[in-house]
Enzyme design. Structure first.
Site, PDB file in Angstrom:
ATOM      1  N   THR A  87       0.870  -1.179   0.000  1.00  0.00           N
ATOM      2  CA  THR A  87       0.000   0.000   0.000  1.00  0.00           C
ATOM      3  C   THR A  87       0.902   1.224   0.000  1.00  0.00           C
ATOM      4  O   THR A  87       1.662   1.430   0.959  1.00  0.00           O
ATOM      5  CB  THR A  87      -0.900   0.025   1.252  1.00  0.00           C
ATOM      6  OG1 THR A  87      -1.650  -1.180   1.299  1.00  0.00           O
ATOM      7  CG2 THR A  87      -1.847   1.207   1.209  1.00  0.00           C
ATOM      8  N   LYS A 162      -7.895   1.482  -3.117  1.00  0.00           N
ATOM      9  CA  LYS A 162      -7.582   1.052  -1.743  1.00  0.00           C
ATOM     10  C   LYS A 162      -7.768   2.204  -0.754  1.00  0.00           C
ATOM     11  O   LYS A 162      -8.378   2.054   0.302  1.00  0.00           O
ATOM     12  CB  LYS A 162      -6.141   0.532  -1.706  1.00  0.00           C
ATOM     13  CG  LYS A 162      -5.542   0.395  -0.333  1.00  0.00           C
ATOM     14  CD  LYS A 162      -5.584  -0.999   0.209  1.00  0.00           C
ATOM     15  CE  LYS A 162      -5.137  -1.013   1.662  1.00  0.00           C
ATOM     16  NZ  LYS A 162      -5.213  -2.304   2.261  1.00  0.00           N
TER      17      LYS A 162
HETATM   18  P1  NAD Z   1       6.092  -5.650   7.283  1.00  0.00           P
HETATM   19  O1  NAD Z   1       6.791  -4.480   7.855  1.00  0.00           O
HETATM   20  O2  NAD Z   1       5.804  -6.838   8.127  1.00  0.00           O
HETATM   21  O3  NAD Z   1       6.901  -6.172   5.968  1.00  0.00           O
HETATM   22  C1  NAD Z   1       7.614  -5.367   5.116  1.00  0.00           C
HETATM   23  C2  NAD Z   1       8.933  -6.074   4.830  1.00  0.00           C
HETATM   24  O4  NAD Z   1       9.679  -5.324   3.876  1.00  0.00           O
HETATM   25  C3  NAD Z   1       9.829  -6.217   6.068  1.00  0.00           C
HETATM   26  O5  NAD Z   1      10.128  -7.579   6.306  1.00  0.00           O
HETATM   27  C4  NAD Z   1      11.088  -5.407   5.706  1.00  0.00           C
HETATM   28  O6  NAD Z   1      12.277  -5.942   6.237  1.00  0.00           O
HETATM   29  C5  NAD Z   1      11.053  -5.486   4.198  1.00  0.00           C
HETATM   30  N1  NAD Z   1      11.848  -4.439   3.551  1.00  0.00           N
HETATM   31  C6  NAD Z   1      11.938  -3.113   3.855  1.00  0.00           C
HETATM   32  N2  NAD Z   1      12.778  -2.492   3.021  1.00  0.00           N
HETATM   33  C7  NAD Z   1      13.237  -3.438   2.160  1.00  0.00           C
HETATM   34  C8  NAD Z   1      14.136  -3.414   1.063  1.00  0.00           C
HETATM   35  N3  NAD Z   1      14.727  -2.287   0.687  1.00  0.00           N
HETATM   36  N4  NAD Z   1      14.383  -4.572   0.418  1.00  0.00           N
HETATM   37  C9  NAD Z   1      13.791  -5.723   0.795  1.00  0.00           C
HETATM   38  N5  NAD Z   1      12.923  -5.815   1.833  1.00  0.00           N
HETATM   39  C10 NAD Z   1      12.652  -4.683   2.491  1.00  0.00           C
HETATM   40  O7  NAD Z   1       4.732  -5.071   6.651  1.00  0.00           O
HETATM   41  P2  NAD Z   1       3.448  -5.906   6.182  1.00  0.00           P
HETATM   42  O8  NAD Z   1       2.453  -5.912   7.278  1.00  0.00           O
HETATM   43  O9  NAD Z   1       3.895  -7.177   5.555  1.00  0.00           O
HETATM   44  O10 NAD Z   1       2.856  -4.905   5.084  1.00  0.00           O
HETATM   45  C11 NAD Z   1       3.432  -4.817   3.788  1.00  0.00           C
HETATM   46  C12 NAD Z   1       2.568  -3.888   2.962  1.00  0.00           C
HETATM   47  O11 NAD Z   1       1.226  -4.392   2.905  1.00  0.00           O
HETATM   48  C13 NAD Z   1       2.467  -2.469   3.517  1.00  0.00           C
HETATM   49  O12 NAD Z   1       2.498  -1.567   2.447  1.00  0.00           O
HETATM   50  C14 NAD Z   1       1.117  -2.470   4.227  1.00  0.00           C
HETATM   51  O13 NAD Z   1       0.544  -1.178   4.287  1.00  0.00           O
HETATM   52  C15 NAD Z   1       0.310  -3.392   3.345  1.00  0.00           C
HETATM   53  N6  NAD Z   1      -0.803  -4.062   4.013  1.00  0.00           N
HETATM   54  C16 NAD Z   1      -0.626  -4.636   5.233  1.00  0.00           C
HETATM   55  C17 NAD Z   1      -1.712  -5.255   5.849  1.00  0.00           C
HETATM   56  C18 NAD Z   1      -1.564  -5.910   7.197  1.00  0.00           C
HETATM   57  O14 NAD Z   1      -2.579  -6.264   7.787  1.00  0.00           O
HETATM   58  N7  NAD Z   1      -0.348  -6.109   7.697  1.00  0.00           N
HETATM   59  C19 NAD Z   1      -2.955  -5.286   5.209  1.00  0.00           C
HETATM   60  C20 NAD Z   1      -3.079  -4.729   3.934  1.00  0.00           C
HETATM   61  C21 NAD Z   1      -1.999  -4.104   3.349  1.00  0.00           C
END
Ligand code: NAD
Length: 293
Positions: A87, A162
């Site tokens: 997102t 979204k």
């Molecule tokens: P998260 O923080 O658990 O995962 C993100 C991952 O990206 C982390 O493991 C981090 O180490 C990795 N990362 C950061 N920079 C990086 C890079 N340069 N190279 C490689 N990896 C890198 O977050 P999440 O909960 O998995 O959410 C991910 C996305 O999904 C976000 O944009 C969030 O808004 C969206 N989202 C989350 C949810 C939810 O319920 N968690 C629901 C809908 C949408």
């Protein structure tokens, strides 16, 4: 398909695991966490996408997405697809799509709803921006990671859908919670309130499917001491993205703006961080009407 998956956090790990379990050849990279079972570990983001038909990203925000895109797109072959499921702001989604296009790579922005539970169960909903051909190419992957993919138009429109959806969700959750708190003070029983509203014109997903009052309606995070679910800080992120977009296109969104202020105070000053976004109900219950507005 040969898939590279970058960003293996709460959402990305189960999505990548499901693709691998369904027989796809998945290479993964994350700067902080190990790859999940069934996924081959790559040493860099570039290595994860090299010679892959599809690169999937699931990253925290638009800035990180732009930097990862700058790194990986030159390593992707023309005709391949970059599928971003994070997102992020609409502008970043469109900038990344433009960068991809200039390299002959198809770009899709496909943010999801359904949360961690949906990612694990493979029941996410994807809201997709990009070309029809690119959508067709990755539909077999959508079918594994989710149960529905809605093509919303050109690049950026997935993110637009979204944030519009979540702006409504934040506002209706606040309205539902303040109404429950008012009902409490008026001596109206919560079950009676639910029975009326859930079958009357005040109904919404917040009331009917995710009722913020413990013990009322279907099981929801309210029944588990407001453990998320959908964390208040993620709702705040999406509300801020909605306001950033509204400002960029000069759209008047007063209720979205107020919802953003309320979630911002809740998360940053009132202990809401780490709680489900429906914990807005105890927050309202604990408050009185401000002396003057
Ligand atoms: P998260 O923080 O658990 O995962 C993100 C991952 O990206 C982390 O493991 C981090 O180490 C990795 N990362 C950061 N920079 C990086 C890079 N340069 N190279 C490689 N990896 C890198 O977050 P999440 O909960 O998995 O959410 C991910 C996305 O999904 C976000 O944009 C969030 O808004 C969206 N989202 C989350 C949810 C939810 O319920 N968690 C629901 C809908 C949408």
């Amino acid at each position: 398909m040969r898939v590279g998956f970058i960003g293996l956090g709460n959402m990305g790990a189960p999505m990548a695991r499901n693709l691998a379990a369904a027989g796809h050849d998945v290479a993964g990279f994350d700067i902080a966490v190990p790859v999940p079972e069934g996924v081959d570990a790559a040493d860099t983001a570039t290595a994860a996408v090299a010679a892959r038909e599809v690169a999937i990203t699931m990253l925290p925000d638009g800035e990180i997405l732009r930097s990862v895109a700058n790194e990986i797109i030159p390593a992707m072959a023309p005709g391949t697809v970059m599928l971003d499921c994070s997102t992020v702001d609409v502008e970043s989604a469109r900038a990344v799509a433009e960068l991809a296009r200039s390299a002959g790579v198809h770009a899709l922005d496909a943010p999801v709803s359904g949360g961690i539970g949906g990612a694990e169960a493979g029941t996410l909903t994807f809201m997709v921006g990009g070309t029809e051909d690119a959508v067709k190419a990755v539909t077999p992957l959508f079918d594994i990671m989710g149960h529905k993919a809605v093509h919303c138009g050109p690049s950026g429109n997935g993110q637009a859908a979204k944030i519009c959806n979540n702006m409504i969700l934040g506002a209706t959750m606040i309205a539902t919670c303040e109404a429950f708190a008012l009902a409490d003070k008026l001596g109206l029983d919560r079950q009676a309130m639910y029975d009326v509203v859930s079958t009357s014109s005040g109904y919404s997903w917040s009331m009917n499917a995710y009722c913020p009052a413990p013990g009322i309606g279907p099981t929801s995070p309210a029944d588990n001491d407001y453990q998320p679910g959908f964390a208040a800080e993620l709702m705040l992120k999406d509300l801020r993205l909605s306001q950033q977009a509204a400002e960029a296109v000069d759209a008047d969104t007063p209720i979205g703006a107020r919802a953003t202020e309320i979630y911002s105070a809740f998360v940053e000053d009132e202990g809401g961080k780490g709680k489900d976004f429906s914990a807005m109900l105890p927050r309202f219950v604990a408050r009185n009407r401000p002396a003057a507005r």
